[in-house]
Design an enzyme around this catalytic site. Structure first.
Site, short mmCIF file in Angstrom:
data_model
loop_
_atom_site.label_atom_id
_atom_site.label_comp_id
_atom_site.label_asym_id
_atom_site.label_seq_id
_atom_site.Cartn_x
_atom_site.Cartn_y
_atom_site.Cartn_z
N GLU A 363 0.80 -1.08 0.08
CA GLU A 363 0.04 0.06 -0.14
C GLU A 363 1.04 1.38 0.09
O GLU A 363 0.33 2.24 0.71
CB GLU A 363 -1.11 0.14 1.17
CG GLU A 363 -1.91 -1.34 0.78
CD GLU A 363 -3.41 -1.28 1.66
OE1 GLU A 363 -3.69 -0.15 1.77
OE2 GLU A 363 -3.75 -2.26 1.92
N1 CAA Z 1 -6.21 11.66 -3.49
C1 CAA Z 1 -6.70 12.24 -4.60
N2 CAA Z 1 -5.97 12.41 -6.05
C2 CAA Z 1 -4.82 12.24 -5.91
C3 CAA Z 1 -4.30 11.89 -4.63
C4 CAA Z 1 -4.77 11.63 -3.56
N3 CAA Z 1 -4.31 11.17 -2.56
N4 CAA Z 1 -2.76 11.68 -5.04
C5 CAA Z 1 -2.31 12.13 -6.25
N5 CAA Z 1 -3.84 12.52 -6.70
C6 CAA Z 1 -3.94 12.90 -8.28
C7 CAA Z 1 -3.27 14.29 -8.50
O1 CAA Z 1 -4.27 15.41 -7.86
C8 CAA Z 1 -3.01 14.22 -9.92
O2 CAA Z 1 -4.29 14.76 -10.63
P1 CAA Z 1 -4.39 15.59 -11.92
O3 CAA Z 1 -3.64 14.57 -13.09
O4 CAA Z 1 -5.85 15.83 -12.18
O5 CAA Z 1 -3.69 16.75 -11.52
C9 CAA Z 1 -2.88 12.83 -10.18
O6 CAA Z 1 -3.52 12.03 -9.11
C10 CAA Z 1 -1.53 12.24 -10.51
O7 CAA Z 1 -0.81 12.78 -9.33
P2 CAA Z 1 0.80 12.50 -9.06
O8 CAA Z 1 1.16 13.12 -10.64
O9 CAA Z 1 1.41 12.93 -7.75
O10 CAA Z 1 0.75 10.98 -9.50
P3 CAA Z 1 2.18 10.08 -9.94
O11 CAA Z 1 1.92 9.14 -10.69
O12 CAA Z 1 3.35 11.03 -9.60
O13 CAA Z 1 2.17 8.97 -8.46
C11 CAA Z 1 2.69 8.39 -6.36
C12 CAA Z 1 2.12 9.43 -7.15
C13 CAA Z 1 2.69 8.73 -5.01
C14 CAA Z 1 3.77 7.53 -6.54
C15 CAA Z 1 1.40 7.05 -6.43
O14 CAA Z 1 1.55 6.57 -8.00
C16 CAA Z 1 1.29 6.02 -5.31
O15 CAA Z 1 0.83 6.39 -4.53
N6 CAA Z 1 2.12 4.98 -5.97
C17 CAA Z 1 2.09 3.71 -5.00
C18 CAA Z 1 0.79 2.95 -5.32
C19 CAA Z 1 0.51 1.88 -4.21
O16 CAA Z 1 0.46 2.15 -2.87
N7 CAA Z 1 0.17 0.61 -4.62
C20 CAA Z 1 -0.06 -0.55 -3.57
C21 CAA Z 1 -1.19 -1.07 -4.33
S1 CAA Z 1 -2.14 -1.97 -3.01
C22 CAA Z 1 -1.32 -3.20 -2.57
O17 CAA Z 1 -0.33 -2.74 -1.89
C23 CAA Z 1 -1.70 -4.62 -2.57
C24 CAA Z 1 -2.69 -5.17 -1.68
O18 CAA Z 1 -3.82 -5.66 -2.05
C25 CAA Z 1 -2.72 -4.64 -0.18
#
Ligand code: CAA
Length: 380
Positions: A363
């Site tokens: 996550e």
């Molecule tokens: N809430 C709402 N919108 C959000 C947001 C949030 N918390 N965070 C980003 N956004 C929106 C931004 O406002 C932006 O919107 P616009 O394009 O309209 O301007 C858009 O999303 C893109 O934002 P970023 O440019 O910041 O996104 P990014 O591509 O650079 O990624 C990141 C940022 C933080 C690395 C994100 O990709 C991320 O959290 N990655 C990790 C994913 C993750 O946690 N994966 C785990 C999956 S689940 C798991 O682990 C398995 C399970 O089953 C438990």
């Protein structure tokens, strides 16, 4: 932030703690050894209202709050990290996005079965080539008449082999980047859906982690969750909530290790003294407890902010970052205090240490949490 628990929250915490001690702790070693999913515990949690703690009663939930949910994951994880993540992934990653983004029909159709524990939920975002870079989705969804056709695969899906309801992300328009991602509710019996490889893991070994496979999978149009193109935002918002759950899991694991270490060091005698009489032990335990107490404040603060519908994204990331790193450190120190016995499976601290490691990874890794926090600070 006021953490003066209400009478209801105190009563619920007592119930979760007793349930964890009486029903969950006795199974923890076996689930880990045999990589067995605790289906019987899910049934019992369903009866106690624990599978839908903070959802309204009209959708089959218990009508509680987010802090009570965090305390439930914390209490379960004190004795069994596997059971903690089963509840966390089900609640935060499946029930929550359906509740927060679903239509009235979707909520009425899916939430009662999920909140009662009759069905288990999961979340399909991660792909072999889209982990931290979650916007690089390669699974596609093409609208054909009254349904979408999904093709692609997901990996590392918690509850994957046992879930009936999945919130899944796929590209509906590749040219739009993250604005071309959409979310869907997928049922396990939809044609073209199957589960794949089951992962053998270092920790949380009783939890199910597997691939999801979509081969011309037919998903009715009405199962689009939210609007087309809004999937990435839904995923990010869902993960904000999920990070509170995993932070609570890490919190419980660290606290559980402190409890075990306090008990053991007062029993074990070396050089004619109880280990607890050595200043090194006292200082270690004081530091371990202090770290977990600080983690608890961050986790509870994030949960309260979510409950109040305040912006809690950074709070959830800080809670997860701090609690996960504290849990890894504290469980490792607990093994050290146990010495050779701590390295054996006779005591639970080695399992807690293995379970804690994943909280720094899933996550959103600790590095992802630092990215979220620094970007919220305006650091470019
Ligand atoms: N809430 C709402 N919108 C959000 C947001 C949030 N918390 N965070 C980003 N956004 C929106 C931004 O406002 C932006 O919107 P616009 O394009 O309209 O301007 C858009 O999303 C893109 O934002 P970023 O440019 O910041 O996104 P990014 O591509 O650079 O990624 C990141 C940022 C933080 C690395 C994100 O990709 C991320 O959290 N990655 C990790 C994913 C993750 O946690 N994966 C785990 C999956 S689940 C798991 O682990 C398995 C399970 O089953 C438990």
């Amino acid at each position: 932030m006021d953490f003066h628990l209400t009478n209801e929250q105190l009563m619920l915490r007592k119930m979760y703690r007793e349930f964890a001690e009486n029903e969950v702790k006795p199974l923890a070693e076996e689930l880990d050894e045999e990589e067995r999913f605790p289906m019987e515990t899910v049934e019992k949690m369903g009866k106690l209202g624990m599978m839908g703690i903070y959802f309204p009663k009209e959708y089959g939930g218990a009508g509680g709050d987010v802090l009570s949910y965090a305390m439930a994951v914390e209490e379960l994880s004190k004795v069994c990290g596997t059971t903690g993540v089963v509840l966390s992934a089900h609640t935060s990653l499946c029930c929550a996005p359906i509740f927060e983004h679903g239509t009235e029909e979707q909520k009425k159709k899916y939430l009662p079965d999920l909140c009662s524990g009759r069905k288990i939920g999961a979340f399909g975002l991660t792909e072999p080539n889209a982990g931290t870079d979650a916007s690089g989705q390669q699974t596609t969804a093409v609208l054909e008449g009254d349904h979408y056709v999904l093709n692609g695969s997901k990996c590392f899906i918690t509850n994957g082999n046992v879930a009936s309801t999945f919130v899944v992300f796929a590209m509906t328009d590749k040219s739009k980047g993250n604005h071309g991602i959409s979310a869907f509710i997928v049922e396990k019996d939809f044609p073209g859906f199957s589960t794949g490889k089951h992962e053998k893991k270092m920790g949380i070994r009783g939890s199910s982690t597997c691939d999801l496979i979509f081969e011309d999978c037919i998903v009715p149009k009405e199962n689009l969750l939210g609007k087309e193109g809004k999937g990435f935002k839904i995923a990010m918002q869902t993960l904000d909530g999920g990070r509170i759950g995993i932070a609570a899991q890490a919190l419980g694991l660290g606290e559980g290790a402190v409890n075990e270490a306090v008990k053991y060091t007062q029993e074990r005698v070396q050089f004619g003294k109880r280990l607890s009489q050595f200043q090194n032990t006292q200082f270690q335990l004081a530091d371990m407890h202090t770290r977990m107490q600080a983690a608890q404040y961050l986790v509870y603060a994030a949960a309260c902010k979510k409950q109040l519908h305040e912006d809690y994204s950074m709070d959830a990331s800080m809670a997860k970052l701090f609690a996960a790193e504290a849990a890894s450190d504290v469980t490792r120190r607990a093994v050290q205090l146990f010495g050779g016995y701590g390295y054996t499976r006779e005591y639970p601290v080695e399992r807690m240490m293995r379970d804690a490691k994943i909280t720094e990874i899933y996550e959103g890794t600790s590095e992802v949490q630092r990215m979220v926090i620094s970007s919220r600070l305006g650091v470019k």
